[in-house]
Design a protein around this motif. Structure first.
Motif, PDB file in Angstrom:
ATOM      1  N   GLY A 237     -13.212   1.956   2.560  1.00 23.39           N
ATOM      2  CA  GLY A 237     -12.277   1.162   1.777  1.00 23.39           C
ATOM      3  C   GLY A 237     -13.004   0.074   1.024  1.00 23.39           C
ATOM      4  O   GLY A 237     -14.117  -0.324   1.384  1.00 23.39           O
ATOM      5  N   GLY A 238     -12.395  -0.412  -0.032  1.00 24.43           N
ATOM      6  CA  GLY A 238     -12.986  -1.474  -0.828  1.00 24.43           C
ATOM      7  C   GLY A 238     -12.093  -1.818  -1.993  1.00 24.43           C
ATOM      8  O   GLY A 238     -11.003  -1.254  -2.148  1.00 24.43           O
ATOM      9  N   GLY A 239     -12.545  -2.732  -2.817  1.00 22.63           N
ATOM     10  CA  GLY A 239     -11.755  -3.130  -3.969  1.00 22.63           C
ATOM     11  C   GLY A 239     -12.043  -4.554  -4.362  1.00 22.63           C
ATOM     12  O   GLY A 239     -13.108  -5.100  -4.061  1.00 22.63           O
ATOM     13  N   HIS A 240     -11.085  -5.189  -4.988  1.00 18.26           N
ATOM     14  CA  HIS A 240     -11.226  -6.587  -5.354  1.00 18.26           C
ATOM     15  C   HIS A 240      -9.950  -7.322  -4.960  1.00 18.26           C
ATOM     16  O   HIS A 240      -9.110  -6.784  -4.229  1.00 18.26           O
ATOM     17  N   ALA A 241      -9.812  -8.562  -5.397  1.00 12.10           N
ATOM     18  CA  ALA A 241      -8.722  -9.405  -4.902  1.00 12.10           C
ATOM     19  C   ALA A 241      -7.344  -8.805  -5.133  1.00 12.10           C
ATOM     20  O   ALA A 241      -6.468  -8.883  -4.271  1.00 12.10           O
TER      21      ALA A 241
ATOM     22  N   PHE B  38       0.845  -1.192   0.000  1.00 11.99           N
ATOM     23  CA  PHE B  38       0.000   0.000   0.000  1.00 11.99           C
ATOM     24  C   PHE B  38       0.881   1.243   0.000  1.00 11.99           C
ATOM     25  O   PHE B  38       1.968   1.244   0.586  1.00 11.99           O
ATOM     26  N   ALA B  39       0.388   2.291  -0.639  1.00 12.29           N
ATOM     27  CA  ALA B  39       1.001   3.611  -0.548  1.00 12.29           C
ATOM     28  C   ALA B  39      -0.118   4.579  -0.180  1.00 12.29           C
ATOM     29  O   ALA B  39      -1.201   4.538  -0.775  1.00 12.29           O
TER      30      ALA B  39
ATOM     31  N   ALA C  95      -6.546  -5.480  -6.077  1.00 10.80           N
ATOM     32  CA  ALA C  95      -6.336  -4.044  -5.861  1.00 10.80           C
ATOM     33  C   ALA C  95      -7.403  -3.496  -4.934  1.00 10.80           C
ATOM     34  O   ALA C  95      -8.528  -3.997  -4.899  1.00 10.80           O
ATOM     35  N   ALA C  96      -7.036  -2.462  -4.193  1.00  9.67           N
ATOM     36  CA  ALA C  96      -7.989  -1.869  -3.249  1.00  9.67           C
ATOM     37  C   ALA C  96      -7.637  -0.414  -3.003  1.00  9.67           C
ATOM     38  O   ALA C  96      -6.502   0.021  -3.213  1.00  9.67           O
ATOM     39  N   GLY C  97      -8.628   0.339  -2.553  1.00 14.00           N
ATOM     40  CA  GLY C  97      -8.425   1.721  -2.163  1.00 14.00           C
ATOM     41  C   GLY C  97      -8.935   1.916  -0.749  1.00 14.00           C
ATOM     42  O   GLY C  97      -9.797   1.170  -0.275  1.00 14.00           O
ATOM     43  N   LEU C  98      -8.399   2.930  -0.056  1.00 17.89           N
ATOM     44  CA  LEU C  98      -8.810   3.151   1.319  1.00 17.89           C
ATOM     45  C   LEU C  98      -8.630   4.608   1.721  1.00 17.89           C
ATOM     46  O   LEU C  98      -7.889   5.357   1.087  1.00 17.89           O
ATOM     47  N   THR C  99      -9.331   4.974   2.783  1.00 17.87           N
ATOM     48  CA  THR C  99      -9.168   6.275   3.419  1.00 17.87           C
ATOM     49  C   THR C  99      -8.935   6.026   4.901  1.00 17.87           C
ATOM     50  O   THR C  99      -9.701   5.298   5.540  1.00 17.87           O
ATOM     51  N   VAL C 100      -7.861   6.607   5.450  1.00 19.38           N
ATOM     52  CA  VAL C 100      -7.482   6.326   6.829  1.00 19.38           C
ATOM     53  C   VAL C 100      -7.052   7.610   7.527  1.00 19.38           C
ATOM     54  O   VAL C 100      -6.479   8.513   6.905  1.00 19.38           O
TER      55      VAL C 100
ATOM     56  N   GLY D  44      -3.753   0.052  -2.863  1.00 20.61           N
ATOM     57  CA  GLY D  44      -2.965  -1.155  -2.668  1.00 20.61           C
ATOM     58  C   GLY D  44      -2.999  -2.065  -3.872  1.00 20.61           C
ATOM     59  O   GLY D  44      -3.952  -2.041  -4.659  1.00 20.61           O
ATOM     60  N   ARG D  45      -1.944  -2.871  -4.018  1.00 18.16           N
ATOM     61  CA  ARG D  45      -1.880  -3.876  -5.067  1.00 18.16           C
ATOM     62  C   ARG D  45      -1.439  -5.197  -4.431  1.00 18.16           C
ATOM     63  O   ARG D  45      -0.562  -5.218  -3.568  1.00 18.16           O
TER      64      ARG D  45
END
Length: 479
Positions: free
Chosen positions: A444-448, A406-407, A450-455, A420-421
């Motif tokens: 946050g959400g995504g698929h197997a 993740f970045a 890749a995903a995105g998030l807010t923290v 994330g990847r």
């Protein structure tokens, strides 16, 4: 060391010692060897090709379709997707009654392609439609209540979300409150808690048994359009016979390649047939990008993934997110050339920014995880990163450390936007949803893969620990 007597462990192609002093052995177990042999004998395939297919998990019965995929044999009845019939009927109704439609898309290639597909389809039937792509920095991913209100104020009587919307409860509730139907067409993972909408077509929803969960959003949109066109033809719509959906497979193939979904089943047919369509250069926007990228020779998946995709993405990453979708809807070559030029400039700017961010991310990763061998998930963060490029950084870190990565870019208020990847075999989207359930993420959400998030900044340490613990056993078995 004694060489195993097992025939599977015999030196492959007789190479006992390579130039690098390695002994070659087959990666196939005995069952795989048997499968390869059966493919070779039954279908007349060369031994090496049969071995490659067996190594990819292709069965004997699937071999011919895998090598020569066709839409006729691989396309399912669209109605097998949960809610597809309901969505198709609502879109057909909007066409028949000439209702204004708003298309809400994501800001990546899949979102742009999905939006363009829906726009072109509606335009063929003379329906007024508007594409709305949210600003990555100020609005984030997916529908939001303010955007829903704006689209409705602009006259939308139907809103279709593509490549997003499966978890947008608040935004979809806002549209429902104003008595405007929303049709969601998506592929991201979703829990049993579904948003309030007229229809949710997503092969990854828990009650969908279509087996099409590997499709990208554009692939799902295409199936919805097939179903809608069938309804319109059955009803005798005067323009239903003069449209050929196959002409737009170049857009579907572009999204399928760039979203890095598994190239199996229907996806293989989408890409193979889409490449044929792309080589005819019937899409003015794609053709302009081909020229800008200096394409030489027939279009290949490489050109989609490494030349065209990054340029379309550049708009959503650091500038106007609507540029990519707009480009793919154009028939005017002059306007297409102008947008392609702008996207090419933005892509060069993006490359410079990415190089600087990657240097900082790798330095942090080495400081935090060493060579990465003891880590299960790599998480990096910085206050000065551009949130539109963190997905690229995550992908680079994943490739370098062979771990899910993740970045995260934090703004001055301590709100982090991350991407994330994942690596093959580890479901990142499921892990991110679990972090949302634990209260560690704003969303946050995504698929197997890749995903995105807010923290929030003060939860970053706990999030790192949660990801590490959650992924430890699975990742250890994969690397």
């Amino acid at each position: 060391m004694d060489i195993p007597a097992d025939p599977v462990q015999r030196a492959f192609l007789g190479v006992e010692k390579s130039v690098l002093d390695n002994r070659w052995i087959s990666r196939l177990d005995q069952a795989g060897q048997n499968r390869a042999l059966a493919m070779s004998q039954m279908h007349g395939l060369p031994d090496l090709i049969a071995r490659v297919l067996a190594g990819r998990g292709v069965t004997v019965d699937e071999a011919v379709e895998f090598l020569d995929p066709t839409l006729r044999s691989l396309m399912p009845d669209p109605y097998k997707l949960t809610d597809c019939e309901k969505a198709a009927k609502r879109i057909a109704d909007a066409i028949n009654t000439r209702q204004q439609v708003a298309i809400f898309g994501d800001y990546d290639v899949d979102g742009a392609s999905s939006s363009a597909l829906m726009y072109r389809f509606l335009s063929h039937f003379g329906v007024t439609s508007e594409i709305y792509i949210p600003d990555r920095v100020f609005e984030g991913y997916g529908p939001n209540p303010a955007a829903m209100d704006q689209l409705i104020d602009n006259g939308a009587r139907l809103i279709v979300t593509v490549d997003c919307g499966s978890t947008s409860h608040e935004a979809l509730a806002a549209a429902a409150k104003r008595h405007v139907d929303v049709v969601v067409i998506d592929h991201h993972q979703v829990t049993h808690d579904l948003p309030p909408c007229h229809a949710l077509v997503n092969p990854n929803r828990e009650d969908d048994l279509s087996g099409q969960g590997h499709l990208c959003a554009a692939g799902v949109v295409f199936l919805v359009l097939v179903a809608t066109l069938r309804l319109l033809r059955e009803a005798g719509h005067p323009k239903a016979r003069s449209i050929d959906l196959l002409q737009w497979l170049d857009i579907v193939a572009l999204a399928t390649v760039c979203d890095v979904v598994p190239l199996k089943g229907l996806n293989r047919a989408y890409v193979v047939k889409g490449l044929i369509a792309a080589r005819h250069q019937g899409n003015a926007g794609l053709s302009a990008l081909f020229r800008k990228a200096g394409l030489a020779g027939p279009v290949t998946p490489y050109h989609f993934g490494f030349l065209i995709g990054p340029r379309i993405n550049a708009g959503g990453r650091i500038s106007d997110a609507a540029l990519g979708s707009r480009l793919l809807t154009l028939d005017d070559t002059g306007e297409a050339e102008a947008i392609a030029e702008r996207l090419d400039e933005l892509n060069r700017d993006r490359q410079v920014m990415e190089a600087n961010m990657l240097q900082e991310a790798e330095a942090e990763a080495y400081a935090e995880y060493g060579d990465g061998s003891g880590a299960s998930v790599i998480v990096t963060a910085h206050e000065k990163w551009h949130p539109g490029i963190v997905g690229l950084i995550a992908a680079r870190l994943k490739e370098k450390f062979k771990r899910p990565a993740f970045a995260i870019a934090f703004d001055p208020n301590g709100k982090g936007t991350g991407s994330g990847r994942s690596i093959n075999g580890f479901d990142m989207g499921k892990m991110v949803r679990a972090a949302v359930d634990e209260g560690l993420l704003v969303k946050g959400g995504g698929h197997a893969m890749a995903a995105g998030l807010t923290v929030e900044r003060d939860k970053l340490g706990r999030l790192r620990g949660f990801f590490s613990e959650r992924a430890e056993k699975t990742v250890a078995a994969l690397v």
